[in-house]
Design an enzyme around this catalytic site. Structure first.
Site, mmCIF file in Angstrom:
data_model
loop_
_atom_site.group_PDB
_atom_site.id
_atom_site.type_symbol
_atom_site.label_atom_id
_atom_site.label_comp_id
_atom_site.label_asym_id
_atom_site.label_seq_id
_atom_site.Cartn_x
_atom_site.Cartn_y
_atom_site.Cartn_z
ATOM 1 N N ASP A 192 0.848 -1.200 0.000
ATOM 2 C CA ASP A 192 0.000 0.000 0.000
ATOM 3 C C ASP A 192 0.882 1.248 0.000
ATOM 4 O OD1 ASP A 192 -2.438 1.376 0.003
ATOM 5 O OD2 ASP A 192 -2.511 1.499 2.178
HETATM 6 N N1 ATP Z 1 5.408 6.841 12.900
HETATM 7 C C1 ATP Z 1 4.670 7.899 12.627
HETATM 8 N N2 ATP Z 1 5.120 9.143 12.876
HETATM 9 C C2 ATP Z 1 4.358 10.224 12.576
HETATM 10 N N3 ATP Z 1 3.126 10.157 12.034
HETATM 11 C C3 ATP Z 1 2.620 8.945 11.756
HETATM 12 C C4 ATP Z 1 3.361 7.762 12.043
HETATM 13 N N4 ATP Z 1 2.612 6.690 11.677
HETATM 14 C C5 ATP Z 1 1.457 7.196 11.184
HETATM 15 N N5 ATP Z 1 1.445 8.545 11.223
HETATM 16 C C6 ATP Z 1 0.357 9.425 10.771
HETATM 17 O O1 ATP Z 1 -0.888 8.920 11.230
HETATM 18 C C7 ATP Z 1 -1.870 8.897 10.194
HETATM 19 C C8 ATP Z 1 -2.425 7.490 9.961
HETATM 20 O O2 ATP Z 1 -1.359 6.591 9.771
HETATM 21 P P1 ATP Z 1 -1.391 5.262 8.905
HETATM 22 O O3 ATP Z 1 -1.133 5.578 7.467
HETATM 23 O O4 ATP Z 1 -0.454 4.316 9.534
HETATM 24 O O5 ATP Z 1 -2.898 4.793 9.099
HETATM 25 P P2 ATP Z 1 -3.961 4.028 8.217
HETATM 26 O O6 ATP Z 1 -5.282 4.240 8.839
HETATM 27 O O7 ATP Z 1 -3.550 2.602 8.117
HETATM 28 O O8 ATP Z 1 -3.831 4.729 6.833
HETATM 29 P P3 ATP Z 1 -4.521 4.534 5.416
HETATM 30 O O9 ATP Z 1 -5.394 5.733 5.338
HETATM 31 O O10 ATP Z 1 -3.352 4.594 4.480
HETATM 32 O O11 ATP Z 1 -5.233 3.219 5.441
HETATM 33 C C9 ATP Z 1 -1.188 9.483 8.963
HETATM 34 O O12 ATP Z 1 -1.524 10.850 8.879
HETATM 35 C C10 ATP Z 1 0.270 9.345 9.251
HETATM 36 O O13 ATP Z 1 1.011 10.351 8.627
#
Ligand code: ATP
Ligand code: MG
Length: 307
Positions: A192
């Site tokens: 992804d």
């Molecule tokens: N290690 C990190 N440090 C800073 N910000 C983070 C970190 N991990 C995630 N984020 C922020 O948190 C939010 C959600 O993260 P992530 O992409 O892991 O979630 P998701 O729900 O799986 O996403 P998606 O919408 O791609 O399915 C994003 O805005 C991301 O930039």
């Protein structure tokens, strides 16, 4: 302390009973994890499509983040993949509880690849492939098993489905060929790797790290597609030229084989359409305007990479 969930996270509950259960459990799950892992919440919660991410301090006062994801197939092996990468090309995993779909991660900058010129952003993402595409741990779902499950539903699509029969047949034929090709599995793919899942590395100026894998044992040529269908408005109508520019930026940077990348991209785009149709059928509705727009987008990408 009971954490307040933002309205956008509360709205996840409208997606169905499993999501409602996830949202209802979140405040308790987060509170338990904060206590068990000796963390202190420091700010507003962030979220993606399928998770919440809480900025926290660990017991040594280091800024880290706590992520709790919705328990589905895509988030199942996030911790395993991150652990396997060990900080090489991806965010460093500090702690995990796979049962609660919880991970403690090093805190990265909040800068992702969305503000870079799209071609440079594709080069930056593809520049991570060499570090990410290592031999896969055996527990992972095999890409061929994942996609193979959709051959029958594809075949069963009714003639009025918004997918030209020619593309269905092409996808089925590719699935047969790729499904028996030993190069289709064995490599740890992120799965992804779109623009928002690559964040700036705070430790190394100008470097990037992947977050949020939907990891599988697969083929590196599965990886480029999300860079093609996202940031769509920026193609300004030049879909063929714009998609091909991105596609070739990725192939050149990562040294991928064009025919194989075309094959996996076509499969991925056709399956994206199938999943949109399946979602609509499950909801008992026909495709809405937004879903029809996505169908057109997915099929345009499949056409553009083949021209
Ligand atoms: N290690 C990190 N440090 C800073 N910000 C983070 C970190 N991990 C995630 N984020 C922020 O948190 C939010 C959600 O993260 P992530 O992409 O892991 O979630 P998701 O729900 O799986 O996403 P998606 O919408 O791609 O399915 C994003 O805005 C991301 O930039
Ligand atoms: Mg994400």
């Amino acid at each position: 302390m009971r954490l307040r969930l933002p309205a956008e996270v509360l709205a996840f509950a409208d997606r169905g009973p499993a999501w409602a259960a996830y949202v209802a459990a979140l405040p308790g799950t987060l509170a338990d994890l904060l206590a068990e892992w000796a963390l202190t919440a420091t700010g507003e919660m962030w979220w993606g499509h399928a998770s919440v991410v809480l900025p926290v301090l660990d017991d040594a006062g280091v800024e880290v983040v706590l992520k709790v994801a919705f328990p589905d197939l895509e988030t199942q092996h996030e911790a395993l993949a991150l652990q396997h990468w060990g900080g090489r090309g991806a965010v460093r995993l500090l702690r995990a509880d796979p049962r609660r779909r919880a991970v403690l991660l090093e805190r990265l900058a909040r800068t992702d690849l969305t503000d870079l010129w799209d071609v440079h952003a594709c080069e930056a993402a593809a520049g991570l492939y060499a570090r990410l595409h290592v031999p896969a741990p055996p527990q992972l779902l095999r890409l061929t098993d994942h996609v193979g499950r959709y051959a029958d539903p594809l075949r069963a699509l009714p003639p009025q489905a918004p997918l030209p029969r020619r593309m269905v047949e092409q996808c089925l034929s590719l699935l047969r060929d790729l499904g028996t090709d030993e190069r289709s599995t064995g490599v740890l793919v992120h799965g992804d790797l779109h623009y928002e899942n690559v964040l700036a590395d705070p430790r190394h100026e100008g470097e990037w790290l992947a977050i949020d894998p939907h990891a599988m044992s697969g083929d590196p040529h599965w990886e480029p597609a999300p860079l093609l269908w996202n940031r769509w408005e920026e193609l300004h109508g030049d879909v063929r030229g714009g998609v091909r520019r991105r596609f070739h930026a990725v192939l050149d940077t990562a040294g991928l084989d064009e025919d194989r990348a075309v094959a996996w991209t076509v499969v991925r785009q056709v399956l994206n359409v199938l999943w949109l149709v399946q979602d609509a059928v499950a909801a008992g509705r026909s495709l809405d305007v937004e879903q029809r727009t996505m169908v057109t987008r997915m099929l345009s990408v499949a056409k553009a990479v083949q021209e």
